[in-house]
Design an enzyme around this catalytic site. Structure first.
Site, short mmCIF file in Angstrom:
data_model
loop_
_atom_site.label_atom_id
_atom_site.label_comp_id
_atom_site.label_asym_id
_atom_site.label_seq_id
_atom_site.Cartn_x
_atom_site.Cartn_y
_atom_site.Cartn_z
N CYS A 174 0.81 -1.23 0.00
CA CYS A 174 0.00 0.00 0.00
C CYS A 174 0.84 1.28 0.00
O CYS A 174 0.28 2.38 -0.02
CB CYS A 174 -0.95 -0.01 1.19
SG CYS A 174 -2.04 -1.44 1.19
N HIS B 259 -2.68 8.35 5.60
CA HIS B 259 -2.92 7.02 5.04
C HIS B 259 -4.35 6.61 5.40
O HIS B 259 -5.08 6.13 4.55
CB HIS B 259 -1.89 6.03 5.57
CG HIS B 259 -1.92 4.71 4.88
ND1 HIS B 259 -1.84 4.57 3.52
CD2 HIS B 259 -2.04 3.45 5.38
CE1 HIS B 259 -1.88 3.29 3.20
NE2 HIS B 259 -2.01 2.58 4.30
N GLU C 53 -1.25 5.86 13.29
CA GLU C 53 -0.88 7.04 12.50
C GLU C 53 -1.13 8.31 13.31
O GLU C 53 -0.33 9.25 13.27
CB GLU C 53 -1.65 7.08 11.18
CG GLU C 53 -1.18 8.22 10.27
CD GLU C 53 -1.76 8.18 8.88
OE1 GLU C 53 -1.25 8.92 7.99
OE2 GLU C 53 -2.73 7.41 8.64
N LYS D 282 -9.40 8.43 1.65
CA LYS D 282 -9.90 7.06 1.51
C LYS D 282 -11.34 6.92 2.00
O LYS D 282 -12.02 5.95 1.67
CB LYS D 282 -8.99 6.09 2.26
CG LYS D 282 -7.63 5.86 1.62
CD LYS D 282 -6.84 4.82 2.39
CE LYS D 282 -5.47 4.56 1.76
NZ LYS D 282 -4.54 5.70 1.96
N HIS E 164 -9.68 2.27 -0.47
CA HIS E 164 -8.23 2.10 -0.43
C HIS E 164 -7.75 1.45 -1.72
O HIS E 164 -8.04 0.28 -1.98
CB HIS E 164 -7.87 1.24 0.78
CG HIS E 164 -6.40 1.13 1.06
ND1 HIS E 164 -5.43 1.69 0.25
CD2 HIS E 164 -5.73 0.53 2.07
CE1 HIS E 164 -4.25 1.44 0.74
NE2 HIS E 164 -4.40 0.72 1.85
N PHE F 29 1.82 -3.33 4.09
CA PHE F 29 2.15 -4.61 4.70
C PHE F 29 3.65 -4.86 4.58
O PHE F 29 4.30 -4.44 3.62
CB PHE F 29 1.40 -5.74 4.01
CG PHE F 29 -0.07 -5.83 4.37
CD1 PHE F 29 -0.62 -5.04 5.37
CD2 PHE F 29 -0.89 -6.74 3.72
CE1 PHE F 29 -1.96 -5.13 5.70
CE2 PHE F 29 -2.24 -6.85 4.05
CZ PHE F 29 -2.78 -6.04 5.04
#
Length: 413
Positions: free
Chosen positions: A163, A303, A314, A335, A340, A399
């Site tokens: 991502c 994010h 975050e 998002k 996403h 990830f």
């Protein structure tokens, strides 16, 4: 001597619209692009919603024969690149083709064609597999086809950092232009994996929202009632080139890229490091790269995935980096409207951040109805905000604990 690098063209294909202005209008109006999945029968799936691109016709951007066989992620990338080139006015010919490159990010590539050809092997045998299977599946075919279509023969690559891929793609392209290894780069991120395998896989991880009865409310970053992210698709592409070239050619400058940071969590396959320790180091690296202090940043495109740990950590990472100023910095997650885009997220979100800097409008975080008490920053809830700002940051985390951040500044003549 390192060159200053600016964004002079942008192109967007998103769940909100096909086109930059259409997407930006929807974003600022707080519209959601999430709805029921139409690509396959979802009756057996826990999650039956996604952010599909609507109204896209590959033949509008590619030769008709090619449009029929090409994978969606490649078509989205070529379409967004064409928009960005037209917006910039960049012309590639024999005089500069070796000095214009392509660098993009893509997380999963052609998952759809992988599924299709696996079914063919199972039902018809291996001899019936398409000769286009392998070249249409690999993620680097996005920059490859952009290069072929526009004769961009400079540096050409793709990163697959989950991502964070789109942001890494832009960051690496920025370094190439800054160093003088190319005079312009087409860069961004792309993804299109709304497929049974993708949805089933993320469901198995319990990562996706299952708010099937109310799709537009499903992506709700920083909200107490968030229950996972929503898969989206599309592409965001940019033209980046040296400031001197942009000024000489009279191009519109959306923003200057001034900082790029990377880090690794070294912690877990899927979970972010506790309290966002790796995220914080990434943001600090971007600030250091730009020679900036935390006080310079006036907006953060988060994010903000709508998952429990990402949103919490975050938030904590932003507090760690920006200290007492953190609560006064507008932080929004687009998002909440696009879903996403995985490897494509950093592409569209870098474009969103450039438009925010250029136009002085911060997109909102929609669906923030009941704020999580542990997520207590200014997330620009529900309504876009008009604010004149100079410096903005955009974050992407993936990830494997891979992190990326970019800092953009308004060009001051």
């Amino acid at each position: 001597m390192e060159r200053r690098v600016v964004i002079t063209g942008v192109g967007l294909v998103t769940p909100l619209a096909v086109g930059t202005e259409e997407t930006w209008t929807a974003l600022c109006e707080g519209r959601s692009g999430v709805g029921e999945i139409t690509r396959f029968d979802t009756s057996a799936f826990q999650t039956r919603i996604a952010g599909e691109v609507k109204g896209f016709k590959a033949e509008d951007f590619l030769p008709k024969k090619e449009a029929k066989r090409i994978q969606l992620f490649i078509a989205y990338a070529v379409a967004a690149a064409r928009m960005a080139m037209e917006d910039s006015g960049l012309i590639i010919d024999e005089s500069n083709e070796g000095r214009v490159g392509v660098f993009t990010g893509c997380g999963l590539g052609g998952l759809q064609i992988l599924e299709e050809n696996h079914r063919i092997i199972e039902t018809k045998g291996p001899k019936r597999v398409s000769p286009f299977f392998i070249p249409m599946m690999i993620g680097n075919m996005a920059p490859g086809m952009i290069s072929i279509h526009f004769r961009a023969k400079g540096p050409n690559a793709s990163v697959a950092t989950a991502c964070a891929a789109g942001t890494h793609g832009v960051g690496e392209a920025y370094k190439i232009v800054r160093s003088g290894a190319a005079d312009a780069m087409i860069t961004g991120g792309v993804e299109s994996v709304i497929t049974p395998t993708c949805i089933a896989g993320f469901n198995a991880m319990k990562a996706l929202s299952t708010r099937n009865d109310d799709p537009t409310k499903a992506s709700r970053p920083f909200d107490r009632d968030r229950d996972g992210f929503v898969v989206g698709e599309g592409a965001g592409m940019m033209i980046i080139e040296p400031l001197e070239t942009a000024l000489e050619k009279g191009r519109h400058i959306y923003a200057e890229i001034v900082g790029y940071g990377m880090s690794g969590d070294g912690y877990h396959m899927t979970a972010p490091a506790p309290d966002g320790e790796g995220m914080a180091r990434c943001m600090r690296a971007a600030l250091a790269d730009g020679g900036l202090t935390p006080d310079a940043v006036e907006y953060i495109n988060a994010h903000g995935t709508s998952t429990q740990y990402n949103d919490l950590y975050e938030t904590r990472a932003i507090k760690e980096v920006f200290g007492d100023k953190a609560k006064s910095i507008p932080v929004s997650s687009t998002k909440s409207m696009t879903g996403h885009l995985l490897g494509g997220a950093g592409g569209i979100e870098t474009v969103f951040t450039a438009l925010t800097v250029d136009r002085g409008i911060i997109p909102p975080t929609i669906n923030l109805d009941t704020p999580d008490p542990d997520c207590d920053l200014d997330y620009v809830p529900h309504t876009a905000r008009r604010v004149a700002l100079t410096t903005a940051m955009t974050n992407s985390f993936g990830f494997g604990g891979t992190n990326a951040a970019l800092i953009l500044q308004k060009h001051q003549p």
